[in-house]
Scaffold this active site. Structure first.
Site, PDB file in Angstrom:
ATOM      1  N   SER A   1       0.851  -1.192   0.000  1.00  0.00           N
ATOM      2  CA  SER A   1       0.000   0.000   0.000  1.00  0.00           C
ATOM      3  C   SER A   1       0.883   1.237   0.000  1.00  0.00           C
ATOM      4  CB  SER A   1      -0.897   0.002   1.231  1.00  0.00           C
ATOM      5  OG  SER A   1      -0.089   0.255   2.361  1.00  0.00           O
ATOM      6  N   LYS A   2       0.225   2.380  -0.063  1.00  0.00           N
ATOM      7  CA  LYS A   2       0.966   3.641  -0.191  1.00  0.00           C
ATOM      8  C   LYS A   2       2.020   3.827   0.893  1.00  0.00           C
ATOM      9  CE  LYS A   2      -1.923   6.520  -2.963  1.00  0.00           C
ATOM     10  NZ  LYS A   2      -3.327   6.803  -2.854  1.00  0.00           N
ATOM     11  N   ARG A   3       1.752   3.258   2.066  1.00  0.00           N
ATOM     12  CA  ARG A   3       2.737   3.504   3.122  1.00  0.00           C
ATOM     13  C   ARG A   3       4.069   2.798   2.837  1.00  0.00           C
ATOM     14  NH1 ARG A   3       3.192  -0.607   6.646  1.00  0.00           N
ATOM     15  NH2 ARG A   3       1.661  -2.225   6.241  1.00  0.00           N
ATOM     16  N   HIS A   4       4.077   1.881   1.867  1.00  0.00           N
ATOM     17  CA  HIS A   4       5.339   1.253   1.480  1.00  0.00           C
ATOM     18  C   HIS A   4       6.116   2.119   0.488  1.00  0.00           C
ATOM     19  CE1 HIS A   4       3.139  -2.480   2.749  1.00  0.00           C
ATOM     20  NE2 HIS A   4       4.311  -2.706   3.275  1.00  0.00           N
ATOM     21  N   GLY A   5       5.517   3.193   0.006  1.00  0.00           N
ATOM     22  CA  GLY A   5       6.183   4.037  -0.995  1.00  0.00           C
ATOM     23  C   GLY A   5       5.359   4.048  -2.272  1.00  0.00           C
TER      24      GLY A   5
END
Ligand code: GLU
Length: 478
Positions: free
Chosen positions: A254-258
């Protein structure tokens, strides 16, 4: 309608940009179609009017094309199974809804969102699987009329019997669901819009889809969908549920991984071939240990059975490694085209470079580019007005031995008459004059000429810069 045997589809909801996880689903379907000579169909699932946007649809199509995935039928192309946007297929859903009514598998449900949410929470609190417990299933005719008089508009739910759903998943093997434990599910909303599970069955059936290849997050949906196939008397397609793309921490990517959108990788200068290669083989074994494979070979080797059941870990560093290899192996003319379109897309003004100057620079730095965007630093490095010394380079150039190397280089290059300095002869002379070699010889020159401590081969740098630029740069320093 009679369709050919192998037909697969990719069915994105245009509620956001194409995520690498969805791109992988598209790829696996596309590879399957290309491997077995079938058709790959693109269908837009745009019934969620609030979250759907035309711009996302346009972007998804554009990103798929960029990746090198082509489709045989789709919203922009037409085809025998169309239309290819769910919003244009509402009449079809209505007809099939009538069939489900006729076989008495539907009932109206008057529960409000709040009531459903309260039921869900209560079940979770009792550590039970959240599902619809069937409150409206047995309402009497009078009770229904009363609710309608109160102004409630019903949605329609599928009545699940004491039945099981079994199927052979082409990746996961034999699957079995106790349908009664799933809870009656919505088929049509109170607005008349079909639910995802219902629309998908109608579409996959009417479009002659032979294989549904999608993420394992849809496994329960497959059970719901098989119940609809059964009730309507349709032959279901074969199913294959692949694992999801995970981050390095094994959580769903997800976005929190980049970066997660294909668009982001595109604007950061990844080559489509590298991303396609990486996404096709991640989490699968059909590459047989080979990692860098051209598209044609991936198609030849593709096998659904060899897509791993475990999650596919997305490792951006690995993707960067793929990308650098693809850049290094590119035909320089192709790479130059990619760089031009990349710089244009990013709004970089490269008008001051003649085509020959530009290709000269690209050929000098090709092996050093990790992504297309790295070219910007190199263009600056070769530009006398933009090149700058890094802090490390400045420090190196403060040392006395650095200055003696540069002075020797300055004297020697001044004596050379040709505009293109002969790198080998220069270095040899400076080595003899100063007695330095190895790092002590090369690093000060690199630092002074390029402003950095590492980069393309010095010989190539010398050739691109030419005598006058080199002299100017050394003069400024000494
Ligand atoms: N629109 C669905 C999604 O994007 C499609 C799922 C399916 O392939 O059936 O998840």
């Amino acid at each position: 309608m009679v369709f050919e045997k192998t037909r697969v589809r990719f069915a994105p909801s245009p509620t956001g940009d194409l995520h690498v996880g969805n791109a992988r689903t598209a790829l696996l379907n596309w590879l399957f179609a290309r491997r077995y000579g079938g058709s790959f169909i693109l269908r837009i699932e745009d019934t969620d009017q609030e979250r759907t946007s035309k711009i996302f649809e346009t972007n998804i199509l554009d990103d798929l094309r960029w990746l090198g995935i082509d489709w045989d039928e789709g919203p922009d192309k037409g085809g025998q199974g169309g239309p290819y946007r769910q919003s244009e297929r509402l009449v079809l859903y209505r007809d099939c809804l009538k069939k489900l009514m006729a076989v008495q598998r539907l009932y109206p449900c008057y529960c409000t969102e709040e009531e459903l949410e309260a039921e869900r929470k209560a079940l979770i609190a009792r550590k039970m699987m959240p599902r619809y417990m069937g409150k409206c299933r047995h309402l009497t005719f009078e009770a229904r009329q009363k609710l309608e008089r109160e102004g409630r508009k019903p949605s329609y739910r599928f009545k699940i019997g004491e039945e099981t759903v079994e199927f052979l998943d082409l990746i996961r093997g034999s699957m079995r669901f106790d349908a009664a434990a799933l809870g009656d599910f919505i088929v049509a909303r109170s607005t008349g819009i079909p639910s995802y599970n219902f629309a998908v069955v109608v579409d996959d059936h009417c479009m002659g889809i032979s294989h549904v290849i999608r993420g394992e997050d849809h496994l329960t949906n497959t059970a719901f969908q098989l119940l609809i196939y059964r009730a309507l008397g349709y032959n279901p397609p074969s199913f294959a549920h692949h694992s999801l793309v995970l981050g390095k921490d094994r959580a769903k990517l997800s976005k929190r991984h980049g970066a997660v959108a294909v668009r982001e990788f595109r604007s950061r200068g990844f080559l489509p071939e590298a991303l396609l290669n990486y996404l096709s083989l991640m989490g699968s074994s059909f590459g047989e240990g080979r990692e860098i494979l051209p598209k044609e070979d991936i198609i030849k080797k593709f096998s659904l059975e060899r897509i791993g059941k475990g999650g596919a870990i997305f490792d951006e560093d690995k993707l960067k490694w793929f990308n650098a290899i693809y850049i290094r192996q590119s035909d320089p003319r192709y790479l130059i085209q990619c760089l031009y379109s990349f710089l244009q897309q990013e709004g970089y003004d490269f008008s001051r470079y003649s085509p020959s100057r530009f290709s000269q620079i690209v050929e000098a730095v090709q092996d050093n580019l990790g992504t297309l965007s790295d070219i910007v630093e190199y263009l600056d490095m070769f530009d006398d007005h933009k090149y700058q010394l890094s802090d490390e380079a400045k420090q190196m150039l403060r040392e006395e031995n650095s200055l003696s190397v540069l002075r020797a280089l300055y004297r020697t290059i001044g004596k050379q008459s040709a505009d293109e300095p002969s790198y080998r002869t220069l270095i040899e002379t400076v080595r003899k004059e100063t007695g330095f070699q190895g790092k002590k010889l090369y690093l000060p020159i690199r630092a002074a000429i390029t402003g950095r401590m590492s980069g393309p081969e010095l010989g190539k740098v010398f050739a691109v810069l030419g005598k006058s630029s080199i002299i100017k740069r050394i003069e400024e320093i000494i």
